[in-house]
Design an enzyme around this catalytic site. Structure first.
Site, PDB file in Angstrom:
ATOM      1  N   GLY A 178       0.835  -1.201   0.000  1.00  0.00           N
ATOM      2  CA  GLY A 178       0.000   0.000   0.000  1.00  0.00           C
ATOM      3  C   GLY A 178       0.869   1.250   0.000  1.00  0.00           C
ATOM      4  CG  PHE A 179       0.157   6.054   0.602  1.00  0.00           C
ATOM      5  CD1 PHE A 179       1.240   6.786   0.123  1.00  0.00           C
ATOM      6  CD2 PHE A 179      -0.587   6.573   1.660  1.00  0.00           C
ATOM      7  CE1 PHE A 179       1.576   8.006   0.703  1.00  0.00           C
ATOM      8  CE2 PHE A 179      -0.263   7.784   2.230  1.00  0.00           C
ATOM      9  CZ  PHE A 179       0.817   8.500   1.759  1.00  0.00           C
ATOM     10  CG  ASP A 206      -0.730  -5.493  -0.062  1.00  0.00           C
ATOM     11  OD1 ASP A 206      -0.377  -4.407   0.413  1.00  0.00           O
ATOM     12  OD2 ASP A 206      -1.839  -5.659  -0.613  1.00  0.00           O
ATOM     13  N   GLY A 255      -3.574  -2.419  -2.626  1.00  0.00           N
ATOM     14  CA  GLY A 255      -2.143  -2.136  -2.777  1.00  0.00           C
ATOM     15  C   GLY A 255      -1.699  -2.410  -4.210  1.00  0.00           C
ATOM     16  CG  ASP A 289      -7.492 -11.890   2.779  1.00  0.00           C
ATOM     17  OD1 ASP A 289      -7.395 -11.209   3.812  1.00  0.00           O
ATOM     18  OD2 ASP A 289      -8.580 -12.228   2.272  1.00  0.00           O
ATOM     19  CE1 TYR A 318      -9.894   2.535   6.891  1.00  0.00           C
ATOM     20  CE2 TYR A 318     -10.581   4.576   7.921  1.00  0.00           C
ATOM     21  CZ  TYR A 318      -9.582   3.757   7.435  1.00  0.00           C
ATOM     22  OH  TYR A 318      -8.267   4.156   7.515  1.00  0.00           O
ATOM     23  CE  LYS A 332      -7.991   1.054   9.787  1.00  0.00           C
ATOM     24  NZ  LYS A 332      -6.647   0.476   9.700  1.00  0.00           N
ATOM     25  CE1 TYR A 348      -7.457 -11.339  20.942  1.00  0.00           C
ATOM     26  CE2 TYR A 348      -5.528 -12.727  21.268  1.00  0.00           C
ATOM     27  CZ  TYR A 348      -6.812 -12.563  20.794  1.00  0.00           C
ATOM     28  OH  TYR A 348      -7.452 -13.605  20.170  1.00  0.00           O
ATOM     29  NE  ARG A 390      -6.389   7.413   0.320  1.00  0.00           N
ATOM     30  CZ  ARG A 390      -5.508   6.648   0.937  1.00  0.00           C
ATOM     31  NH1 ARG A 390      -5.129   6.939   2.170  1.00  0.00           N
ATOM     32  NH2 ARG A 390      -4.994   5.591   0.342  1.00  0.00           N
TER      33      ARG A 390
HETATM   34  N1  UDP Z   1     -12.911  15.552  -1.092  1.00  0.00           N
HETATM   35  C1  UDP Z   1     -13.111  16.547  -2.043  1.00  0.00           C
HETATM   36  N2  UDP Z   1     -12.871  16.239  -3.356  1.00  0.00           N
HETATM   37  C2  UDP Z   1     -12.416  15.028  -3.757  1.00  0.00           C
HETATM   38  C3  UDP Z   1     -12.198  14.012  -2.777  1.00  0.00           C
HETATM   39  C4  UDP Z   1     -12.471  14.314  -1.456  1.00  0.00           C
HETATM   40  O1  UDP Z   1     -13.501  17.686  -1.725  1.00  0.00           O
HETATM   41  O2  UDP Z   1     -12.214  14.848  -4.971  1.00  0.00           O
HETATM   42  C5  UDP Z   1     -13.155  15.891   0.323  1.00  0.00           C
HETATM   43  C6  UDP Z   1     -13.982  14.870   1.108  1.00  0.00           C
HETATM   44  O3  UDP Z   1     -15.360  15.145   0.979  1.00  0.00           O
HETATM   45  C7  UDP Z   1     -13.463  15.084   2.519  1.00  0.00           C
HETATM   46  C8  UDP Z   1     -12.010  15.492   2.331  1.00  0.00           C
HETATM   47  O4  UDP Z   1     -11.898  15.893   0.964  1.00  0.00           O
HETATM   48  O5  UDP Z   1     -14.170  16.141   3.139  1.00  0.00           O
HETATM   49  C9  UDP Z   1     -11.029  14.371   2.600  1.00  0.00           C
HETATM   50  O6  UDP Z   1     -11.457  13.246   1.867  1.00  0.00           O
HETATM   51  P1  UDP Z   1     -10.590  11.928   1.727  1.00  0.00           P
HETATM   52  O7  UDP Z   1     -11.406  10.975   0.924  1.00  0.00           O
HETATM   53  O8  UDP Z   1      -9.240  12.247   1.207  1.00  0.00           O
HETATM   54  O9  UDP Z   1     -10.382  11.398   3.213  1.00  0.00           O
HETATM   55  P2  UDP Z   1     -11.265  11.328   4.559  1.00  0.00           P
HETATM   56  O10 UDP Z   1     -10.582  12.212   5.520  1.00  0.00           O
HETATM   57  O11 UDP Z   1     -12.670  11.793   4.274  1.00  0.00           O
HETATM   58  O12 UDP Z   1     -11.234   9.887   4.945  1.00  0.00           O
END
Ligand code: UDP
Length: 342
Positions: free
Chosen positions: A19-20, A40, A45, A65, A155, A159, A169, A196
């Protein structure tokens, strides 16, 4: 700031190694002289992220996995880093079952291993455990405000469950655990199509396409450059602190601020388009990093413009490579897809 912890060579397992973040962590562990067992399943990834380490004698990659029984080599590892979980909201909401299982079942497998072998486990958690926070900035003692049945629950709750399992544990079975809560890490090797905000804005800016701002763009996040994040993970693994520790940059920014910086640093004249805010998108997010400063001697060092400039450089190079491959008629369908869709 204290010096980084001394580099004791260890056999280390990294789950989510392609992954990143995982790939950067593998690099740093190899530099420290560790042997790395890199796992991975390549669901989110990309093996390309480890390509430059492929011939490294101390790295072994196994496609695996972590919800399945772990490979036998894992028993030799003294340190376990668990980064195996998709982290992009767009991606994990398309794969909610795999997401919740990777957190809950994945960490369970690693905890069972750690109990059996005496290995130390660092579990990578998230600022998402705070949900839509009612306390600002967020200290680790804050319990959060999470929708347990919303689109992000796979998610967030995965988490949260994983954190609870780590501490169960630790309390009942004496497993040595560390928990890092990461706040919006960014940098080279974010995937161009993963959805993202940092990768979206950069890919769009470089292609001259409009930057997609969700909502009014006044929601905030705190962006932490990958080198700082990985440094924090390494320090936390070596530190003597069991409870969760926030690792993030306490400088809070709006998405409009981020868009303006990306446009300026990329030299792009793209415009902004405003799109609907996704459901349950948190309004504000900013870490209180008092614990990390105190217990790890850690604070982010890379200023946002420098981190973004490095990330933009990475995406420029990636795009040039894809262009060259296209010209030769050899671009892989997935690379072509991810670079052309945004
Ligand atoms: N966001 C945005 N444009 C995009 C992708 C995301 O404005 O093309 C906004 C999204 O709505 C959030 C913030 O950017 O408010 C961060 O989003 P990301 O998916 O990176 O991560 P998050 O912190 O939400 O898990």
């Amino acid at each position: 700031m204290k010096n980084p912890p001394s580099a004791t060579p260890h056999a280390v397992l990294v789950a989510g190694a392609a992954g990143f973040l995982g790939s950067h962590l593998c690099e740093r562990l190899l530099e420290r002289g560790c042997r790395v067992l890199a796992l991975d399943d390549l669901s989110s990834g990309d093996l390309q992220h480890l390509e430059h380490l492929r011939r490294h004698p101390a790295l072994r990659f196994v496609r695996h996995d972590i919800t399945e029984p772990l490979p036998t080599e894992a028993r030799d590892c003294e340190r376990l880093f668990n980064l195996a979980c998709p982290a992009s909201p767009a991606y994990y909401q398309r794969h909610p079952v795999a997401t919740v299982l990777s957190s809950a079942v994945g960490v369970w497998r690693l905890l069972e291993l750690a109990q059996h072998t005496g290995a130390r486990l660092l579990h990578v958690s998230t600022s998402e455990v705070y949900g839509e926070p009612q306390v600002h900035p967020q200290p680790e003692a804050y319990w959060g405000h999470v929708n347990p049945v919303g689109p992000r629950a796979c998610y967030d709750e995965g988490k949260r469950c994983a954190e609870a399992m780590c501490l169960a544990y630790a309390a009942e079975r004496g497993v040595v655990v560390r928990i890092a809560r990461l706040f919006n890490a960014y940098g080279p090797r974010l995937r161009p199509g993963d959805g993202r905000v940092v990768s979206n804005f950069i890919v769009q800016a470089l292609a001259g396409r409009p930057l997609t701002v969700y909502g009014d763009g006044l929601q905030t996040r705190s962006f932490c450059y990958v080198d700082d994040t990985v440094d924090g993970l390494l320090r936390l693994m070596d530190a003597g602190f069991t409870g969760p520790v926030n690792l993030g940059n306490p400088q809070e920014r709006t998405m409009l601020d981020l868009a303006e910086r990306v446009l300026r640093l990329a030299g792009s004249r793209s415009r902004l388009v405003f799109e609907a805010l996704p459901a349950d998108d948190p309004t504000r997010r900013c870490p209180d990093i008092t614990l990390a400063r105190h217990h790890l001697g850690w604070a982010p060092r890379v200023p946002i413009d420098e981190g973004l400039a490095r990330t933009i450089e990475y995406f420029r190079a990636l795009s040039a490579q894809a262009g060259a491959r296209r010209a030769q008629g050899s671009v892989s369908p997935s690379a072509a897809y991810s670079l052309s869709r945004l």
